[in-house]
Every structure is written in structure tokens, then in C-alpha cells.
Design an enzyme around this catalytic site. Structure first.
Site, PDB file in Angstrom:
ATOM      1  N   SER A   1      20.415 -15.106 -30.368  1.00  0.00           N
ATOM      2  CA  SER A   1      20.380 -14.588 -28.997  1.00  0.00           C
ATOM      3  C   SER A   1      21.733 -14.122 -28.490  1.00  0.00           C
ATOM      4  CB  SER A   1      19.868 -15.665 -28.038  1.00  0.00           C
ATOM      5  OG  SER A   1      18.573 -16.009 -28.390  1.00  0.00           O
TER       6      SER A   1
ATOM      7  N   THR B   1      21.263 -17.138 -23.863  1.00  0.00           N
ATOM      8  CA  THR B   1      22.533 -16.576 -23.412  1.00  0.00           C
ATOM      9  C   THR B   1      23.550 -17.688 -23.225  1.00  0.00           C
ATOM     10  OG1 THR B   1      21.509 -14.753 -22.243  1.00  0.00           O
ATOM     11  CG2 THR B   1      23.620 -15.519 -21.378  1.00  0.00           C
TER      12      THR B   1
ATOM     13  N   THR C   1      25.513 -12.281 -24.439  1.00  0.00           N
ATOM     14  CA  THR C   1      24.124 -12.323 -24.918  1.00  0.00           C
ATOM     15  C   THR C   1      23.778 -11.060 -25.700  1.00  0.00           C
ATOM     16  OG1 THR C   1      21.836 -12.671 -24.184  1.00  0.00           O
ATOM     17  CG2 THR C   1      23.146 -11.187 -22.853  1.00  0.00           C
TER      18      THR C   1
ATOM     19  N   ARG D   1      17.744  -1.185 -22.173  1.00  0.00           N
ATOM     20  CA  ARG D   1      17.596  -2.254 -21.172  1.00  0.00           C
ATOM     21  C   ARG D   1      18.870  -3.105 -21.073  1.00  0.00           C
ATOM     22  NH1 ARG D   1      17.912  -8.154 -21.004  1.00  0.00           N
ATOM     23  NH2 ARG D   1      16.503  -8.860 -19.400  1.00  0.00           N
ATOM     24  N   VAL D   2      19.287  -3.368 -19.859  1.00  0.00           N
ATOM     25  CA  VAL D   2      20.416  -4.266 -19.608  1.00  0.00           C
ATOM     26  C   VAL D   2      19.910  -5.364 -18.680  1.00  0.00           C
ATOM     27  CG1 VAL D   2      22.693  -4.472 -18.525  1.00  0.00           C
ATOM     28  CG2 VAL D   2      22.148  -2.457 -19.915  1.00  0.00           C
TER      29      VAL D   2
ATOM     30  N   ASP E   1      20.730  -9.372 -16.728  1.00  0.00           N
ATOM     31  CA  ASP E   1      21.637  -9.913 -15.705  1.00  0.00           C
ATOM     32  C   ASP E   1      23.002 -10.300 -16.273  1.00  0.00           C
ATOM     33  OD1 ASP E   1      20.226 -11.947 -17.219  1.00  0.00           O
ATOM     34  OD2 ASP E   1      21.219 -13.408 -15.921  1.00  0.00           O
TER      35      ASP E   1
ATOM     36  N   THR F   1      20.868 -18.041 -17.120  1.00  0.00           N
ATOM     37  CA  THR F   1      20.190 -17.660 -18.357  1.00  0.00           C
ATOM     38  C   THR F   1      18.711 -17.529 -18.039  1.00  0.00           C
ATOM     39  OG1 THR F   1      19.765 -18.287 -20.661  1.00  0.00           O
ATOM     40  CG2 THR F   1      19.928 -20.067 -19.082  1.00  0.00           C
ATOM     41  N   GLY F   2      18.011 -16.803 -18.883  1.00  0.00           N
ATOM     42  CA  GLY F   2      16.580 -16.635 -18.651  1.00  0.00           C
ATOM     43  C   GLY F   2      16.226 -15.179 -18.420  1.00  0.00           C
TER      44      GLY F   2
ATOM     45  N   GLY G   1      16.348 -11.987 -17.227  1.00  0.00           N
ATOM     46  CA  GLY G   1      17.404 -11.352 -16.444  1.00  0.00           C
ATOM     47  C   GLY G   1      16.904 -10.535 -15.269  1.00  0.00           C
TER      48      GLY G   1
END
Ligand code: ASP
Length: 339
Positions: free
Chosen positions: A94, A196, A214, A224-225, A227, A247-248, A250
Site C-alpha cells: 500500500s 497509508t 501511500t 485518481r488522487v 487525501d 488513513t482510509g 480518501g
């Protein structure tokens, strides 16, 4: 009972339950306060310093950050070095080299870093360079900009001496090929899909820096980007107040500018634990929130050296290195209170 009140009560219950439990950051901080022998120049700080916390079980990273501080390096060096351990670990799918690719098979990295003066640097959607966090630092220190994206970030990195590499390992390629058979994009709740690395550290003088790196969500759309490289969403540091990192999923952190929110809540007097819980509350309280199907985890640190962490679902952990002890602490979570 209104959800917000429920959360408040739930969090009080959580704190009560946590007394005597090694899992409670509040209880833990109290015990550290008593055992602290470290003298600091900031008299508000009663905990033992330095202190390093990170999202998920990345104890090799927290150890590296701690060692970096013990060797007399800056707190910025510490968070960067901690992130680099995870980025170089090809088994970590990741982050950095070995990260799972987007749906076209490209490993694209996002990272950002913030120093004690509020300076920041970030790279988004960068390919072929393992140490995205170090490139983000170079953006901060050597350019007039905050964010470099895609090809521009890669070009800059190569100009700065970073070696381009193929970041797609056999293991991640195999997983991607298996995924392509169904192409079902369903972000998974915990570390199978996201871990992340976000690191916050406080040096012996009470100064704070943070970093976040990450490969983003596996099989995301090309371009795609999330958070993680976005200052205020994935990471925010205000050396006067504290810092937070996320984390999680985004997209959901971006919609609530989660890390900035947590720091602002701490500015208003909330503890790191309360601030993390309120930031999760903002997400789950949204009308039609789909929170049962995604994970978000926050960790935070305030200027007194107190820490907090909270997530939506079970499974989130925070690594913490303090007083010579490197621990992986299990997070309290929203679904526990609501079930
Ligand atoms: N927050 C990251 C993103 O959305 C994913 C993660 O935490 O693993 O890209």
C-alpha cells in the site's frame, strides 16, 4: 438521542472503559506522565519526549523515526526516515515500491510532508520513484511550490538525483491480474487494501512535524488522487497546536478536510481523542453516509504530547514509540458504539 449526543456519551463511555486498559491513549498518557523522566524546554509538556506515532502497525517505521531523533536529527528528518522504511518495503502493498497499481497497472504514489514552521511539500500521482516522501520534502525545500503532480513530479525527482524504477512487483502484478477478472472496485475495510503510512513526531523540545505516504487505493481509476498528499486532508501540522493524519477512504477524508478539522478542534480545546472522534462523527453523520462500507482512521497529537486515535470500523491500529517502548495500539471505533 441525537447522534452527536450519542457520540459524546459513547466517547465518555469509551474513556471510562479504557481506564486500566493499555489500549486507551488517555490512560496511557496518564501513566506515561507519571513515569516521565525526560526534561523538556516546554513546561506544558508532561509526557516523555521524543514521541512518534503512526497509522497502522508500522513499528519498523516508528523505530526508525525514534532512532533518527535519538541521533540528534531534526523531527522532519525523523518523519521522513520513518516513511522511507515503509516505502522501501516491497512486501508492503500500500506504500511505495511494491504498492498495488491503479486499474491500468500503474503504481502511482502520493505523499506529503509538513515541518514545524508550517511549510509543506507534496507529490501526487507520481510514478517510478520509490521515496515519494523525500521528493515531497524536496518540493517543499527546493521549489517555490507546494504540490508537483505526475510527470512533472517524476522529472523533478530525477533532476534531484532519484533513480527511476519499476515499482510494480510480481506479487502486486499477480493481484492486479486476478482483480481484472472481475474488475469489481470495492475498497476493502482494512489493511488488505489500505495502510497509508502517516507519521507524526514530537522532538524533545516539543516541536512537531508530520509525513504521509501511500500508493493510494488499489485499482483506483487512472489519475485518481486521494487525501494523503493533500495538506489539510491527509495531514496537517500546526506546531502551536498539534497535528493529525488520516488513513482510509480518501474521498471521504477530502470531503471533510479531516486532518485540518482535527487540528482546529484541538485549537478549540478538544483533546486529540475527542477531536479524532468528532472528525469521524462528521463523516458518519452525513445524510446517506455509506460509512458501514468504508474505513477511516485518524491519529492526532497535541502540543502537550497527548495522543488520540479513532476509526469507523474495528481493525485500525496506531504504532506509538515513547519512553523506549514501541507499541501497536488497537483503536476504539465508531461501529462498536453504534452496534
Ligand atoms: N487514504 C488513502 C487514499 O485514499 C488510502 C489509504 O489510507 O490506504 O489514497
Amino acid at each position: 438521542m441525537k447522534r452527536r449526543n450519542f457520540i459524546k456519551n459513547a466517547s465518555l463511555t469509551g474513556v471510562a472503559l479504557a481506564v486500566g486498559s493499555a489500549l486507551s491513549s488517555c490512560a496511557e498518557n496518564t501513566s506515561k506522565e507519571k513515569s516521565s523522566s525526560t526534561k523538556t524546554t516546554n513546561e506544558n509538556i508532561k509526557v516523555s519526549l521524543p514521541l512518534v506515532i503512526a497509522t497502522w502497525d508500522v513499528r519498523q517505521s516508528t523505530e526508525k523515526a525514534w532512532e533518527t531523533l535519538q541521533q540528534g536529527n531534526s523531527v522532519l528528518d525523523a518523519v521522513e526516515q520513518g516513511c522511507k522504511v515503509a516505502e522501501a518495503d516491497k512486501k508492503n502493498q500500500s506504500v511505495g515500491n511494491g504498492g498495488r497499481p491503479d486499474r491500468d497497472g500503474n503504481v502511482t504514489l502520493d505523499a506529503c510532508i509538513m515541518d514545524t514552521h508550517g511549510n509543506c511539500g507534496s507529490v501526487v500521482y507520481m510514478q517510478h520513484i520509490t521515496h515519494a516522501i523525500s521528493v515531497a520534502r524536496k518540493v517543499m525545500e527546493d521549489t517555490p511550490h507546494v504540490i508537483l503532480a505526475g510527470k512533472g513530479a517524476e522529472k523533478f525527482a530525477i533532476e534531484k538525483g532519484f533513480q527511476p524504477e519499476d515499482l510494480l512487483t510480481e506479487a502486486s502484478k499477480k493481484d492486479w491480474e486476478a482483480w481484472k477478472k472481475t474488475s469489481n472496485y470495492q475498497p476493502i475495510i482494512n489493511i488488505e487494501n489500505h495502510d497509508t503510512i502517516g507519521i507524526l513526531a514530537m522532538d524533545k523540545n516539543g516541536d512537531i512535524s508530520g509525513a504521509c505516504t501511500t500508493s493510494g487505493l488499489a485499482y483506483k481509476m487512472a489519475g485518481r488522487v486521494g487525501d494523503s498528499p493533500i495538506i489539510g486532508s491527509g495531514l496537517f501540522v500546526d506546531n502551536e497546536i498539534g497535528a493529525a493524519v488520516a488513513t482510509g477512504l480518501g474521498e471521504e477524508v477530502l470531503k471533510t478536510v479531516g486532518s485540518f478539522l482535527i487540528v482546529e478542534l484541538m485549537r478549540q480545546g478538544k483533546s486529540p481523542q475527542e477531536a479524532c472522534e468528532e472528525a469521524i462523527d462528521r463523516i458518519v453523520s452525513k445524510p446517506n453516509s455509506n460509512y458501514k462500507n468504508f474505513q477511516i482512521g485518524y491519529i492526532a497529537l497535541n502540543k502537550k504530547g497527548e495522543t488520540g486515535f479513532y476509526s469507523i470500523h474495528d481493525g485500525f491500529t496506531m504504532a506509538k514509540f515513547q519512553d523506549g517502548t514501541n507499541e501497536n495500539l488497537k483503536s476504539d471505533y465508531y461501529m462498536k458504539q453504534s452496534s
